[in-house]
Design a protein around this motif. Sequence first.
Motif, PDB file in Angstrom:
ATOM      1  N   ASN A  19      -8.062  29.392  10.274  1.00 28.93           N
ATOM      2  CA  ASN A  19      -7.141  29.451   9.133  1.00 28.93           C
ATOM      3  C   ASN A  19      -6.833  28.066   8.585  1.00 28.93           C
ATOM      4  N   LYS A  20      -6.701  27.090   9.490  1.00 34.84           N
ATOM      5  CA  LYS A  20      -6.438  25.726   9.044  1.00 34.84           C
ATOM      6  C   LYS A  20      -7.624  25.166   8.260  1.00 34.84           C
ATOM      7  N   LEU A  21      -8.838  25.436   8.735  1.00 32.11           N
ATOM      8  CA  LEU A  21     -10.040  24.967   8.032  1.00 32.11           C
ATOM      9  C   LEU A  21     -10.146  25.605   6.657  1.00 32.11           C
ATOM     10  N   VAL A  22      -9.880  26.891   6.574  1.00 29.17           N
ATOM     11  CA  VAL A  22      -9.939  27.592   5.291  1.00 29.17           C
ATOM     12  C   VAL A  22      -8.920  26.998   4.329  1.00 29.17           C
ATOM     13  N   ASP A  23      -7.700  26.763   4.844  1.00 21.05           N
ATOM     14  CA  ASP A  23      -6.662  26.173   3.982  1.00 21.05           C
ATOM     15  C   ASP A  23      -7.082  24.797   3.483  1.00 21.05           C
ATOM     16  N   SER A  24      -7.702  24.007   4.395  1.00 18.64           N
ATOM     17  CA  SER A  24      -8.127  22.647   4.011  1.00 18.64           C
ATOM     18  C   SER A  24      -9.216  22.681   2.930  1.00 18.64           C
ATOM     19  N   MET A  25     -10.176  23.583   3.119  1.00 18.86           N
ATOM     20  CA  MET A  25     -11.259  23.690   2.149  1.00 18.86           C
ATOM     21  C   MET A  25     -10.753  24.224   0.813  1.00 18.86           C
ATOM     22  N   GLN A  26      -9.791  25.133   0.861  1.00 19.77           N
ATOM     23  CA  GLN A  26      -9.241  25.681  -0.375  1.00 19.77           C
ATOM     24  C   GLN A  26      -8.522  24.600  -1.163  1.00 19.77           C
ATOM     25  N   LYS A  27      -7.807  23.716  -0.425  1.00 15.38           N
ATOM     26  CA  LYS A  27      -7.135  22.606  -1.102  1.00 15.38           C
ATOM     27  C   LYS A  27      -8.164  21.662  -1.743  1.00 15.38           C
ATOM     28  N   LYS A  28      -9.286  21.440  -1.032  1.00 15.79           N
ATOM     29  CA  LYS A  28     -10.340  20.590  -1.585  1.00 15.79           C
ATOM     30  C   LYS A  28     -10.917  21.194  -2.876  1.00 15.79           C
ATOM     31  N   ILE A  29     -11.130  22.512  -2.842  1.00 16.12           N
ATOM     32  CA  ILE A  29     -11.658  23.204  -4.031  1.00 16.12           C
ATOM     33  C   ILE A  29     -10.676  23.069  -5.194  1.00 16.12           C
ATOM     34  N   ASP A  30      -9.374  23.242  -4.888  1.00 15.96           N
ATOM     35  CA  ASP A  30      -8.368  23.120  -5.946  1.00 15.96           C
ATOM     36  C   ASP A  30      -8.372  21.727  -6.555  1.00 15.96           C
ATOM     37  N   GLU A  31      -8.541  20.694  -5.686  1.00 17.10           N
ATOM     38  CA  GLU A  31      -8.589  19.319  -6.200  1.00 17.10           C
ATOM     39  C   GLU A  31      -9.828  19.107  -7.097  1.00 17.10           C
ATOM     40  N   LEU A  32     -10.975  19.632  -6.664  1.00 16.46           N
ATOM     41  CA  LEU A  32     -12.204  19.496  -7.457  1.00 16.46           C
ATOM     42  C   LEU A  32     -12.061  20.197  -8.812  1.00 16.46           C
ATOM     43  N   LYS A  33     -11.436  21.376  -8.814  1.00 18.02           N
ATOM     44  CA  LYS A  33     -11.244  22.101 -10.071  1.00 18.02           C
ATOM     45  C   LYS A  33     -10.308  21.336 -10.996  1.00 18.02           C
ATOM     46  N   LYS A  34      -9.307  20.665 -10.411  1.00 14.67           N
ATOM     47  CA  LYS A  34      -8.396  19.866 -11.231  1.00 14.67           C
ATOM     48  C   LYS A  34      -9.150  18.705 -11.892  1.00 14.67           C
ATOM     49  N   GLN A  35     -10.020  18.058 -11.079  1.00 17.28           N
ATOM     50  CA  GLN A  35     -10.826  16.954 -11.635  1.00 17.28           C
ATOM     51  C   GLN A  35     -11.769  17.478 -12.731  1.00 17.28           C
ATOM     52  N   LEU A  36     -12.371  18.645 -12.473  1.00 16.33           N
ATOM     53  CA  LEU A  36     -13.284  19.249 -13.448  1.00 16.33           C
ATOM     54  C   LEU A  36     -12.540  19.551 -14.748  1.00 16.33           C
ATOM     55  N   GLU A  37     -11.302  20.048 -14.602  1.00 16.73           N
ATOM     56  CA  GLU A  37     -10.508  20.369 -15.781  1.00 16.73           C
ATOM     57  C   GLU A  37     -10.233  19.107 -16.603  1.00 16.73           C
ATOM     58  N   ASP A  38      -9.934  17.991 -15.929  1.00 21.12           N
ATOM     59  CA  ASP A  38      -9.651  16.734 -16.644  1.00 21.12           C
ATOM     60  C   ASP A  38     -10.900  16.260 -17.425  1.00 21.12           C
ATOM     61  N   ILE A  39     -12.075  16.314 -16.774  1.00 21.74           N
ATOM     62  CA  ILE A  39     -13.315  15.873 -17.430  1.00 21.74           C
ATOM     63  C   ILE A  39     -13.650  16.767 -18.616  1.00 21.74           C
ATOM     64  N   GLN A  40     -13.437  18.108 -18.409  1.00 21.15           N
ATOM     65  CA  GLN A  40     -13.754  19.039 -19.482  1.00 21.15           C
ATOM     66  C   GLN A  40     -12.870  18.769 -20.699  1.00 21.15           C
ATOM     67  N   GLN A  41     -11.596  18.391 -20.443  1.00 20.54           N
ATOM     68  CA  GLN A  41     -10.702  18.079 -21.559  1.00 20.54           C
ATOM     69  C   GLN A  41     -11.190  16.855 -22.318  1.00 20.54           C
ATOM     70  N   LYS A  42     -11.717  15.867 -21.575  1.00 22.21           N
ATOM     71  CA  LYS A  42     -12.252  14.667 -22.237  1.00 22.21           C
ATOM     72  C   LYS A  42     -13.473  15.021 -23.092  1.00 22.21           C
ATOM     73  N   LEU A  43     -14.351  15.872 -22.500  1.00 22.11           N
ATOM     74  CA  LEU A  43     -15.543  16.282 -23.251  1.00 22.11           C
ATOM     75  C   LEU A  43     -15.158  17.067 -24.512  1.00 22.11           C
ATOM     76  N   ASP A  44     -14.161  17.944 -24.376  1.00 23.00           N
ATOM     77  CA  ASP A  44     -13.726  18.728 -25.539  1.00 23.00           C
ATOM     78  C   ASP A  44     -13.140  17.812 -26.605  1.00 23.00           C
ATOM     79  N   ALA A  45     -12.456  16.767 -26.179  1.00 19.98           N
ATOM     80  CA  ALA A  45     -11.851  15.839 -27.137  1.00 19.98           C
ATOM     81  C   ALA A  45     -12.924  15.075 -27.908  1.00 19.98           C
TER      82      ALA A  45
END
Length: 514
Positions: A486-512
């Motif tokens: 459960n701890k590993l799953v939680d850790s990986m899920q947090k990593k995925i959330d961070e990557l999606k946040k970074q992806l969202e920031d880049i996509q906003q720059k590309l859209d701009a």
Amino acid sequence: MAYACICHFFVVPLQPQRLINYMATTRQELIEELKGLLEQDVMAVKEQVDHIKTQFYTAAQEPAEELAAEENETPQQDPLEEQFKQLLAQYKAKRAEVAAVVAKEQADNLARKQAILEKMKTLAEGETDGVMANLQSMRDLQAEWKTIGDVPAPNVQELRKAYQRYQEQFYDLVKINIELRDLDFKKNLEMKTLLCEAAERLQNNENIVEASRALQQLHDEWAEIGPVARELREDLWNRFKEASTIINKKHQAYFDELHAKEQENLERKRAIIEQLKAINEPLVNGQPINAKEWEERTEKIQALQNEWRTIGFAPKKFNQSVYDEYRAECDRFFHEKTAYFKEIRDAFNGNLKRKRSLIEQAKAIVEEAKAKTESGELTRDKWAEMTSDMQALQAEWKTVGTVARRYSNEVWNQFSETCDAFFNIKREAAKEERIKAKGERVAKAVKAATNQGADGLRRMRDRLQQEIKTAENNILFFTAKSKTANKLVDSMQKKIDELKKQLEDIQQKLDAEE
């Protein structure tokens, strides 16, 4: 001529009190019973009082003594025993007072009867010529004799023999009308026949002690009744004696059986004492006994105590000494047990004090970590120092001995939770540090990609999308349900959330840019 009719009242024997079985009676109830006896004739309840006294001091006190020993309390004066002693003192004072009065009365009665006997002797040894004139005097002396109460026991038989001797001498001396003499003999015969019948009925009384006492009363009455016709005297006496012999034999058999039972009780009690000595042997020899062995031996001791309470009295001359020996062995065991567990409790209390001190020290480290984390004052060196301090407390905890079971889980949970709280704070702080560092790296990468144009941001976007996809595929492999998984799953899920946040920031720059 007239002849004195020598008659005596037939006295119904007093019924002695039956002894009550107080085996299952509490000490408070025994005290109330003794109070009730003090309101009765104290000279008639001696056996009851002695029975109550013996039962009171043999009552079950071990559980209370063991409880006082377990609670480490200094034994206090027993208020029930003090009250019981006061009642006994009242009883003895009353008996002494009554005994003094009785002794005075008996001495006076003895003097009166001796004076009567002197007068009867004078009449019995007088001249035959004046014997008829002395008939009324003899009647008066006999009537007065009947009104006189008890005399001291050592003088009873002597007085009876003298009274009967002078009485018979006097009436042998009297030459009176045969019909009147026969009438007197007939009345005496009727009374003595009633005594024979009463003695024969006593054979059916199942309470042999009561029957024996009643028989003694009948003998007292027999001695007070005048003679019967000479030809009937021997047969009548033999009838009365035979009935008495049967009661006396039963009485002797009863006490023989009672003494045999008391001897059996003595042997049983001595056997219990030997078992107690065997249980106490390691204590006498100074051999160590662990806590489990103490409890096992306690169960054996208590079982022997319960058995002891079911056993009746031993012979009177041994009863107190065998009880004292039994009491000494029980006291030895529980005294040693109290000392042993007191030492253990002292050690437990010392260990508990040390563990609670470690908990407070650990809590202080946690509070410091919280405060400095919030203020941003914690450095890597300070984290290392605090971690070392916490690990030192954990190491010291392992060296501390056990505590009482009722505190064991409580202090361990407090210490464990406090340690976990510290390391959780540390992990969260480290995670924040990593996120911050990674954010800085990502910002640098975005800046570099931006400097490379619209293609650099797209390549970064494609790389992040690939990482997210790979991470989401990997998380599917953790199917086991465990704390670690459960701890590993939680850790990986947090990593995925961070990557999606970074992806969202880049996509906003590309859209701009578009």
